[in-house]
Scaffold this motif. Sequence first.
Motif, short mmCIF file in Angstrom:
data_model
loop_
_atom_site.label_atom_id
_atom_site.label_comp_id
_atom_site.label_asym_id
_atom_site.label_seq_id
_atom_site.Cartn_x
_atom_site.Cartn_y
_atom_site.Cartn_z
N GLY A 7 -5.16 -11.92 28.05
CA GLY A 7 -3.50 -12.00 28.13
C GLY A 7 -2.71 -12.36 26.81
N ALA A 10 0.39 -10.43 25.91
CA ALA A 10 1.42 -10.96 26.93
C ALA A 10 1.86 -12.29 26.47
CB ALA A 10 0.97 -10.99 28.17
N GLY A 74 5.60 -8.69 31.69
CA GLY A 74 4.75 -8.23 32.62
C GLY A 74 4.12 -6.88 32.22
N VAL A 75 5.06 -5.90 31.68
CA VAL A 75 4.61 -4.62 31.35
C VAL A 75 3.62 -4.60 30.43
CG1 VAL A 75 5.16 -2.52 30.26
CG2 VAL A 75 6.73 -3.36 32.17
N GLY A 77 1.64 -7.25 29.50
CA GLY A 77 0.42 -7.84 30.16
C GLY A 77 -0.38 -6.84 31.00
N TRP A 78 0.33 -6.06 31.86
CA TRP A 78 -0.33 -5.11 32.73
C TRP A 78 -1.11 -3.86 32.14
CZ3 TRP A 78 1.52 -0.08 34.70
CH2 TRP A 78 0.66 0.31 36.07
N LEU A 79 -0.27 -3.47 31.04
CA LEU A 79 -0.87 -2.32 30.12
C LEU A 79 -1.83 -2.90 29.15
CD1 LEU A 79 2.52 -0.11 29.57
CD2 LEU A 79 0.42 0.17 30.97
N ALA A 81 -4.31 -5.25 30.06
CA ALA A 81 -5.36 -5.74 30.44
C ALA A 81 -6.21 -4.97 30.62
CB ALA A 81 -4.77 -6.60 31.77
N ARG A 82 -6.29 -3.85 30.81
CA ARG A 82 -7.17 -2.90 31.23
C ARG A 82 -7.31 -1.88 30.04
NH1 ARG A 82 -3.70 -2.29 35.37
NH2 ARG A 82 -4.22 -3.66 37.15
#
Length: 163
Positions: A7, A10, A74-75, A77-79, A81-82
Motif C-alpha cells: 500500500g 496509496a 482508492g484508485v 491503492g487498487w491498481l 496492489a496487483r
Amino acid sequence: MSFVRNGLPAVVTLLIVLAFGMFGARLATVAGYLAVPSAVGLPYGLPGLRVVPLGETGWLLTLTESLAALVMVGVVGWLTARRRGGAVRAFFSGWGAFVLGAVVAGVLRAVVISQIVEAGPGAYAGFLLGAVTAGLLWGGVLGWTAGFAASVSAGAGTTVVRA
C-alpha cells in the motif's frame, strides 16, 4: 506480503491529498497562475482531504473534495496492489494509477460543480474536459511520487546475491 509494502503508493497519495487539503489554498496564493483554472470554475489542483470548509465554500464542496481525495487514494491503492513485474514496470504502473486517480477525482469534482451551478450541456462538457485535462496535468506532474513508491515496494521483496 505486508499491507505497508503493497500500500505504499496509496499512502504516498494519501499524504499528497492531505497536503493539498492543508496547504492547497496557500499554494494557489503563492503561485497565482495556479488559480487561473479556478477563475473558470475548474479545480485548481488535486482534491484536498479536509475536515472543515475552506473560506466561503459550503459543506457540499468540502465533502466532494474529501470524497474525491479518498477515491483517488482508492484508485491508486487498487491498481497498484496487483502489479507484477520489476521495479521499472511498477514505477510506470504507479505513475499511471496516480494519473488515472487524478482524472477520476477531477471528473467527480466537475460533475458536482456542474450540478451546483446548473450548467448547460456545453458548460457541462467544458467542465468535464477541463477536469480531465487538469487531472492529466497534475497526475503527470506529481505521479512520479506514487511511481517511485511502487518501484520501492516492488523492489523491497527481492534479494540481491553478489558474488
